[in-house]
Write an enzyme that holds these catalytic residues in place. Structure first.
Site, short mmCIF file in Angstrom:
data_model
loop_
_atom_site.label_atom_id
_atom_site.label_comp_id
_atom_site.label_asym_id
_atom_site.label_seq_id
_atom_site.Cartn_x
_atom_site.Cartn_y
_atom_site.Cartn_z
N GLY A 120 -12.42 -58.28 27.88
CA GLY A 120 -12.64 -59.49 28.65
C GLY A 120 -11.61 -60.58 28.46
O GLY A 120 -11.60 -61.56 29.21
N LYS A 159 -8.31 -62.59 28.87
CA LYS A 159 -7.33 -62.68 29.95
C LYS A 159 -5.93 -62.77 29.37
O LYS A 159 -5.67 -63.51 28.43
CB LYS A 159 -7.62 -63.91 30.81
N GLY A 205 5.43 -60.79 30.85
CA GLY A 205 5.72 -61.50 29.62
C GLY A 205 7.20 -61.51 29.31
O GLY A 205 8.04 -61.03 30.07
N PRO A 243 -1.58 -62.73 30.63
CA PRO A 243 -0.58 -62.64 31.70
C PRO A 243 -0.03 -61.22 31.80
O PRO A 243 0.19 -60.56 30.79
CB PRO A 243 0.50 -63.63 31.26
N GLY A 266 9.94 -60.59 26.20
CA GLY A 266 10.13 -59.87 24.96
C GLY A 266 11.35 -60.35 24.20
O GLY A 266 12.29 -60.89 24.78
N TYR A 279 11.02 -57.00 14.21
CA TYR A 279 12.12 -57.63 14.93
C TYR A 279 12.81 -58.70 14.08
O TYR A 279 13.94 -59.10 14.37
CB TYR A 279 11.65 -58.28 16.23
#
Length: 296
Positions: A13, A15, A20, A17, A22, A52
Site C-alpha cells: 500500500g 506509494k 527515480g 514514484p 539513481g 555505492y
C-alpha cells in the site's frame, strides 16, 4: 495520448514514484550536486546503496533541499558483506546514519548471494523485523532470479515490494518480470537505458544508436533515452536512470508528454538479445564481491 500515473502503490500500500534518480557509480564528490539537481528538476525517488559509497552525499542533498522528509522517497540497499540477521540490522543503522534519516522508505537486499543463501534468508528476516518496527516503510530485493524468489518465499513472511533488476530493451528478462508479477512484486529497472555496456560482443552496438529506437525517438521529437524510459513506465515498471549532467537529468525526467504506439512498443520489445550486461547473479560470492562497508 495515454496518461501514466507518476506514482504506484506497492504491494503493502505504500506509494512510490515510478521514475527515480539513481547514483550507481556516481563519485561521492559529484553525488550531492547531482542529487540536488535531480530534486530541483522534480525527481522524488532517489536510489542509492551502501556499496555505492555515496549514501552520505545523498543525505546531504536531501537535507539541503528544503523538501520535507515525506516528500522524497529514499531507497538504499544492503551489501552482501552485511548479510546475516544482526549484521543486517546494523547495516540499517549505518545507512540511516549516513542518509541522515530515521526511516528508510525502501530497504533492499542488493544480491541473492546463492552461494550463502542461508545468510540471505537471515538478512531478509532482519528486513522483516525493521518493517515490523516501523524503521522502514517497505522491503525488497535486487538481482533475484525466479529461483531465488521461490527459495526466499519458502521462508519469508513478507513478500518483497520491489525486485530491482537489469532491464532495458536489449535485456528485458521477461521470465524475471513474470515471476515478479505473479507475486505482485514491482519490477524496478536498473540500467534502464542500457548504459552499462555497448554490447560489443553481440554486434548490436549501443542501444542509444539502435535504428529502431532512433526512428521512434525522431517520430516523437524525443531522445532515445526518453523513448526507453517511456517504454518502462508504460509497462508499469519503475526506472532509475542516472546522470551527473544537468541537461541529461532534466531530459530523463521529461517523459510524461508523449506516448508510444502499440507498434512502437512491440518493436522495442523485439530488441531483446538475452545478453546480460551486468554480473550474473549466480556468480556473486562473498569471496569475489565482498567488501567492508564503513561505519561512517
Amino acid at each position: 495520448m495515454s496518461e501514466i500515473d507518476t506514482h504506484t502503490a506497492l504491494n503493502n500500500g505504500v506509494k512510490m514514484p515510478l521514475l527515480g534518480f539513481g547514483v550507481f557509480q556516481t563519485p561521492p564528490e559529484e553525488t550531492r550536486d547531482s542529487v540536488t539537481e535531480a530534486l530541483e528538476t522534480g525527481y522524488r525517488l532517489i536510489d542509492t546503496a551502501a556499496a555505492y559509497g555515496n549514501e552520505r552525499e545523498v543525505g546531504q542533498a536531501l537535507a539541503s533541499s528544503g523538501l520535507g522528509r515525506d516528500e522524497v522517497f529514499i531507497e538504499t540497499k544492503v551489501w552482501i558483506s552485511d548479510y546475516g540477521y544482526d549484521d543486517t540490522l546494523h547495516a540499517f543503522d549505518k545507512s540511516a546514519g549516513k542518509l541522515g534519516v530515521e526511516v528508510i522508505d525502501l530497504f533492499i537486499l542488493h544480491q541473492a548471494l546463492p552461494s550463502a543463501f542461508a545468510r540471505t534468508i537471515d538478512a531478509y528476516r532482519a528486513l522483516e523485523t525493521l518493517l515490523e518496527d516501523g524503521k522502514v516503510r517497505a522491503i525488497g530485493v535486487s538481482n533475484f532470479m525466479p529461483d531465488h524468489l521461490a527459495r526466499l518465499m519458502e521462508r519469508a513472511s513478507v513478500v518483497p515490494a520491489v525486485n530491482q533488476v537489469e532491464v532495458h530493451p536489449y535485456f528485458a528478462q521477461p521470465e524475471v518480470q513474470r515471476a515478479n508479477a505473479d507475486r505482485a512484486i514491482l519490477t524496478q529497472a536498473w540500467s534502464p537505458i542500457g548504459g552499462i555496456t555497448a554490447y560489443r560482443d553481440t554486434g548490436t552496438g549501443s542501444v542509444f544508436e539502435d535504428p529502431v529506437i532512433v526512428e521512434i525517438a525522431e517520430a516523437h521529437g524525443k531522445s532515445p533515452a526518453q523513448v526507453m524510459l517511456r517504454w518502462h513506465l508504460e509497462a508499469g515498471r519503475s526506472a532509475i536512470p542516472k546522470s551527473v549532467k544537468p541537461h541529461r537529468i532534466a531530459e530523463n525526467f521529461d517523459v510524461f508528454d508523449f506516448a508510444l504506439t502499440a507498434e512502437q512498443t512491440a518493436a522495442i520489445d523485439g530488441l531483446d538479445t538475452g545478453v546480460r550486461g551486468g554480473p550474473d547473479p549466480a556468480d556473486v560470492t562473498l569471496e569475489d564481491f565482498g567488501r567492508d562497508i564503513p561505519e561512517a
